[in-house]
Structure formats: structure tokens, C-alpha cells
Design a protein around this motif. Structure first.
Motif, PDB file in Angstrom:
ATOM      1  N   ASP A 148      -1.403 -18.658  -4.781  1.00 48.56           N
ATOM      2  CA  ASP A 148      -0.794 -18.613  -6.118  1.00 48.56           C
ATOM      3  C   ASP A 148       0.318 -17.565  -6.232  1.00 48.56           C
ATOM      4  OD1 ASP A 148      -2.147 -16.222  -6.169  1.00 48.56           O
ATOM      5  OD2 ASP A 148      -3.469 -16.736  -7.837  1.00 48.56           O
ATOM      6  N   GLY A 149       0.684 -16.973  -5.105  1.00 50.69           N
ATOM      7  CA  GLY A 149       1.802 -16.029  -5.106  1.00 50.69           C
ATOM      8  C   GLY A 149       1.410 -14.562  -5.121  1.00 50.69           C
ATOM      9  N   TRP A 150       0.114 -14.253  -5.270  1.00 47.87           N
ATOM     10  CA  TRP A 150      -0.344 -12.864  -5.256  1.00 47.87           C
ATOM     11  C   TRP A 150      -0.097 -12.259  -3.889  1.00 47.87           C
ATOM     12  CZ3 TRP A 150      -4.154 -10.495  -2.295  1.00 47.87           C
ATOM     13  CH2 TRP A 150      -4.545  -9.217  -2.703  1.00 47.87           C
ATOM     14  N   ARG A 151       0.369 -10.984  -3.875  1.00 43.85           N
ATOM     15  CA  ARG A 151       0.662 -10.304  -2.614  1.00 43.85           C
ATOM     16  C   ARG A 151       0.197  -8.848  -2.669  1.00 43.85           C
ATOM     17  NH1 ARG A 151       2.338 -14.475  -0.884  1.00 43.85           N
ATOM     18  NH2 ARG A 151       4.350 -15.418  -0.568  1.00 43.85           N
ATOM     19  N   TRP A 152      -0.217  -8.346  -1.501  1.00 42.14           N
ATOM     20  CA  TRP A 152      -0.601  -6.939  -1.345  1.00 42.14           C
ATOM     21  C   TRP A 152      -0.119  -6.503   0.024  1.00 42.14           C
ATOM     22  CZ3 TRP A 152      -6.344  -4.852  -1.425  1.00 42.14           C
ATOM     23  CH2 TRP A 152      -6.337  -3.497  -1.806  1.00 42.14           C
ATOM     24  N   ARG A 153       0.787  -5.535   0.070  1.00 37.30           N
ATOM     25  CA  ARG A 153       1.429  -5.162   1.323  1.00 37.30           C
ATOM     26  C   ARG A 153       1.054  -3.742   1.740  1.00 37.30           C
ATOM     27  NH1 ARG A 153       5.447  -8.600   2.668  1.00 37.30           N
ATOM     28  NH2 ARG A 153       6.524  -7.057   3.941  1.00 37.30           N
ATOM     29  N   SER A 154       0.963  -3.534   3.040  1.00 41.56           N
ATOM     30  CA  SER A 154       0.655  -2.214   3.584  1.00 41.56           C
ATOM     31  C   SER A 154       1.929  -1.415   3.794  1.00 41.56           C
ATOM     32  CB  SER A 154      -0.062  -2.350   4.933  1.00 41.56           C
ATOM     33  OG  SER A 154      -0.300  -1.070   5.495  1.00 41.56           O
ATOM     34  N   SER A 155       1.814  -0.116   3.613  1.00 41.60           N
ATOM     35  CA  SER A 155       2.863   0.789   4.072  1.00 41.60           C
ATOM     36  C   SER A 155       2.850   0.767   5.599  1.00 41.60           C
ATOM     37  CB  SER A 155       2.591   2.211   3.581  1.00 41.60           C
ATOM     38  OG  SER A 155       3.414   3.133   4.257  1.00 41.60           O
ATOM     39  N   LEU A 156       4.003   0.979   6.193  1.00 40.63           N
ATOM     40  CA  LEU A 156       4.112   1.007   7.659  1.00 40.63           C
ATOM     41  C   LEU A 156       4.565   2.365   8.165  1.00 40.63           C
ATOM     42  CD1 LEU A 156       5.660  -2.523   8.285  1.00 40.63           C
ATOM     43  CD2 LEU A 156       3.278  -1.806   8.578  1.00 40.63           C
ATOM     44  N   THR A 157       4.459   3.393   7.313  1.00 41.46           N
ATOM     45  CA  THR A 157       4.845   4.743   7.713  1.00 41.46           C
ATOM     46  C   THR A 157       3.970   5.760   7.007  1.00 41.46           C
ATOM     47  OG1 THR A 157       6.627   6.386   7.719  1.00 41.46           O
ATOM     48  CG2 THR A 157       6.626   4.795   5.911  1.00 41.46           C
ATOM     49  N   ARG A 158       3.779   6.919   7.616  1.00 40.81           N
ATOM     50  CA  ARG A 158       3.034   8.007   6.976  1.00 40.81           C
ATOM     51  C   ARG A 158       3.977   8.945   6.248  1.00 40.81           C
ATOM     52  NH1 ARG A 158       1.176   5.061  10.189  1.00 40.81           N
ATOM     53  NH2 ARG A 158       1.469   3.767   8.378  1.00 40.81           N
ATOM     54  N   GLU A 159       5.252   8.598   6.220  1.00 41.89           N
ATOM     55  CA  GLU A 159       6.270   9.474   5.635  1.00 41.89           C
ATOM     56  C   GLU A 159       6.525   9.198   4.158  1.00 41.89           C
ATOM     57  OE1 GLU A 159       7.947  11.922   7.432  1.00 41.89           O
ATOM     58  OE2 GLU A 159       6.531  11.475   9.043  1.00 41.89           O
ATOM     59  N   ASP A 160       6.011   8.097   3.613  1.00 42.24           N
ATOM     60  CA  ASP A 160       6.327   7.716   2.236  1.00 42.24           C
ATOM     61  C   ASP A 160       5.308   8.282   1.250  1.00 42.24           C
ATOM     62  OD1 ASP A 160       4.261   6.140   3.097  1.00 42.24           O
ATOM     63  OD2 ASP A 160       5.182   4.236   2.582  1.00 42.24           O
ATOM     64  N   THR A 161       5.667   8.245  -0.030  1.00 38.48           N
ATOM     65  CA  THR A 161       4.787   8.692  -1.104  1.00 38.48           C
ATOM     66  C   THR A 161       4.938   7.746  -2.286  1.00 38.48           C
ATOM     67  OG1 THR A 161       6.478  10.136  -2.076  1.00 38.48           O
ATOM     68  CG2 THR A 161       5.006  11.127  -0.436  1.00 38.48           C
ATOM     69  N   GLY A 162       4.014   7.827  -3.232  1.00 36.06           N
ATOM     70  CA  GLY A 162       4.119   7.042  -4.452  1.00 36.06           C
ATOM     71  C   GLY A 162       3.666   5.600  -4.286  1.00 36.06           C
ATOM     72  N   SER A 163       4.080   4.746  -5.222  1.00 38.70           N
ATOM     73  CA  SER A 163       3.685   3.344  -5.227  1.00 38.70           C
ATOM     74  C   SER A 163       4.129   2.655  -3.936  1.00 38.70           C
ATOM     75  CB  SER A 163       4.314   2.641  -6.437  1.00 38.70           C
ATOM     76  OG  SER A 163       3.901   1.297  -6.478  1.00 38.70           O
ATOM     77  N   GLY A 164       3.200   1.923  -3.331  1.00 37.25           N
ATOM     78  CA  GLY A 164       3.513   1.213  -2.090  1.00 37.25           C
ATOM     79  C   GLY A 164       3.322   2.039  -0.835  1.00 37.25           C
ATOM     80  N   ALA A 165       2.878   3.285  -0.986  1.00 34.73           N
ATOM     81  CA  ALA A 165       2.748   4.180   0.176  1.00 34.73           C
ATOM     82  C   ALA A 165       1.371   4.116   0.840  1.00 34.73           C
ATOM     83  CB  ALA A 165       3.043   5.617  -0.245  1.00 34.73           C
ATOM     84  N   CYS A 166       0.453   3.346   0.280  1.00 34.56           N
ATOM     85  CA  CYS A 166      -0.896   3.276   0.849  1.00 34.56           C
ATOM     86  C   CYS A 166      -0.954   2.280   2.002  1.00 34.56           C
ATOM     87  CB  CYS A 166      -1.904   2.864  -0.220  1.00 34.56           C
ATOM     88  SG  CYS A 166      -2.040   4.026  -1.596  1.00 34.56           S
ATOM     89  N   GLU A 167      -1.835   2.585   2.948  1.00 36.93           N
ATOM     90  CA  GLU A 167      -2.063   1.672   4.054  1.00 36.93           C
ATOM     91  C   GLU A 167      -3.150   0.666   3.667  1.00 36.93           C
ATOM     92  OE1 GLU A 167       0.232   4.841   5.537  1.00 36.93           O
ATOM     93  OE2 GLU A 167      -1.617   4.926   4.375  1.00 36.93           O
ATOM     94  N   LEU A 168      -2.921  -0.596   4.006  1.00 35.59           N
ATOM     95  CA  LEU A 168      -3.912  -1.657   3.833  1.00 35.59           C
ATOM     96  C   LEU A 168      -4.384  -2.018   5.241  1.00 35.59           C
ATOM     97  CD1 LEU A 168      -5.376  -3.698   1.998  1.00 35.59           C
ATOM     98  CD2 LEU A 168      -3.354  -5.184   2.184  1.00 35.59           C
ATOM     99  N   ILE A 169      -5.656  -1.729   5.531  1.00 41.02           N
ATOM    100  CA  ILE A 169      -6.145  -1.800   6.906  1.00 41.02           C
ATOM    101  C   ILE A 169      -7.242  -2.852   7.074  1.00 41.02           C
ATOM    102  CG2 ILE A 169      -7.068  -0.474   8.848  1.00 41.02           C
ATOM    103  CD1 ILE A 169      -6.260   2.074   7.339  1.00 41.02           C
ATOM    104  N   TRP A 170      -7.027  -3.738   8.045  1.00 41.50           N
ATOM    105  CA  TRP A 170      -8.067  -4.643   8.516  1.00 41.50           C
ATOM    106  C   TRP A 170      -8.885  -3.835   9.512  1.00 41.50           C
ATOM    107  CZ3 TRP A 170     -10.177  -9.236   7.501  1.00 41.50           C
ATOM    108  CH2 TRP A 170     -10.860  -9.937   8.501  1.00 41.50           C
TER     109      TRP A 170
END
Length: 197
Positions: free
Chosen positions: A166-188
Motif C-alpha cells: 500500500d506504499g508504506w515504507r521504512w528505511r534504514s540509515s546507512l551511516t553512523r554519522e547522521d543525526t535526527g529523523s531518518g538516522a536510526c538503523e533498521l536491522i534484520w
């Protein structure tokens, strides 16, 4: 039905209170010196979980100190990731440093504050992160239930992006250098070990 719901709410609240009070203390000194390891994936795998597509985007391994944990029960993200761990490494695994930093989690974010910086701000930002964990199997899920604040853990798996039809998305950060929204890692998470001495 109302009694059952009330019981579940009370039981959940009691478990949360008990769990948050239990904390592992290891004393001063860096307990994790290694940096998180991330490598590219040549042939990404897509996992199907309860109607969600979980696409691997990078191999990921981390050894870290648990700075905080937060359980989630509501929302689409909780369908996949019932627990977030705020993790620290390097000086952010040293309790002599951490005693000067107040750490909390809420709404899938990790927050910190301090009256006086015990280490440079940028080091706090790049040596700690909030990580959304998707258990890949029953053993990981069971182990995740036993992780306490202050534990040392080893996590192996992959950073992933999740989506639904239905278009829902959740993306992982790919760096440890970022902060704020979108900076979290999504881990399998394919393996999770508690390595606290």
C-alpha cells in the motif's frame, strides 16, 4: 473482555516498570572499543514477513553497550520491530562518561542531554545510535526479551528497508554519522548474543 484487556494493560505496565528498574552496572572504563561493521551486499535478499517486504541493503555487525531499551506495541513499525535499543560504543560504552548523560527513548527516537559535556558532542552523536530491531527468528526474539539496560550485546544481520504493497515504507540509515529523523538503523537481526561479563 474488558477485564482481560485491563489485566493485560496492568501486566504490561508492571513488566515495563520492573524491566526498566533492572540495570546492569559494569563500572568505569570503555567496554566496547570496536566500531560497528558495515559491508555492501552483492546479492541482496528480500524477506517476506507478515505481508511486509524486508530488503537487505548492507551487511551489519555491532558490539555495543545498551544505553536504553524501549518496547513498542502499536503502529505498523511494531509489527516488525517490537524493541528499539539505544546502543553505545567507544567512550559511549564507558559508565564514567554515561553517568553524566541522561538518555531516554520515545516515539522511535533516542534522546540525550547533559548539563556539561563529558566528551565532545560529535563523539556522542557518532558513537551512539537508536536501532530498530527486526528479529529474524524465534531465538533472536527470545534473547531480545532478556536484554537489559547496561548489557553488552553482539548483533549480526543486515540493514534493511521495509515496505508494503500500500506504499508504506521504512528505511534504514546507512551511516553512523547522521543525526535526527531518518538516522536510526533498521536491522534484520540474524543473531543476538548478550555478552555481559
Amino acid at each position: 473482555m474488558k477485564k482481560l484487556l485491563l489485566f493485560l494493560i496492568i501486566a504490561g505496565a508492571a513488566w515495563q516498570i520492573y524491566h526498566h528498574r533492572v540495570q546492569v552496572t559494569l563500572g568505569p572504563g570503555v567496554t566496547v572499543s570496536e566500531l560497528p561493521q558495515q559491508t555492501s551486499i552483492e546479492s541482496p535478499v528480500i524477506h517476506s514477513v507478515d505481508g511486509y517486504a524486508i530488503q537487505e541493503v548492507a551487511n551489519f555487525a555491532i558490539k555495543a553497550k545498551v544505553l536504553s531499551r524501549e518496547n513498542y506495541y502499536l503502529g505498523r513499525e511494531a509489527d516488525l520491530s517490537p524493541v528499539d535499543l539505544a546502543l553505545g560504543w567507544g567512550n559511549m560504552s564507558d559508565e564514567a562518561v554515561l553517568e553524566h548523560i541522561e538518555i531516554s527513548q520515545s516515539g522511535r527516537f533516542y534522546f540525550w542531554r547533559t548539563a556539561s559535556l563529558p566528551i565532545p558532542r560529535r563523539e556522542i552523536e557518532t558513537h551512539s545510535a537508536n536501532m530498530h530491531l527486526i528479529p529474524a527468528n524465534a531465538m533472536v526474539k527470545k534473547t531480545l526479551g532478556r536484554v537489559r539496560k547496561g548489557d553488552l550485546v553482539e548483533i549480526n544481520g543486515s540493514l534493511v528497508n521495509a515496505s508494503s504493497t500500500d506504499g508504506w515504507r521504512w528505511r534504514s540509515s546507512l551511516t553512523r554519522e547522521d543525526t535526527g529523523s531518518g538516522a536510526c538503523e533498521l536491522i534484520w537481526v540474524e543473531s543476538l548474543n548478550i555478552i555481559t561479563p
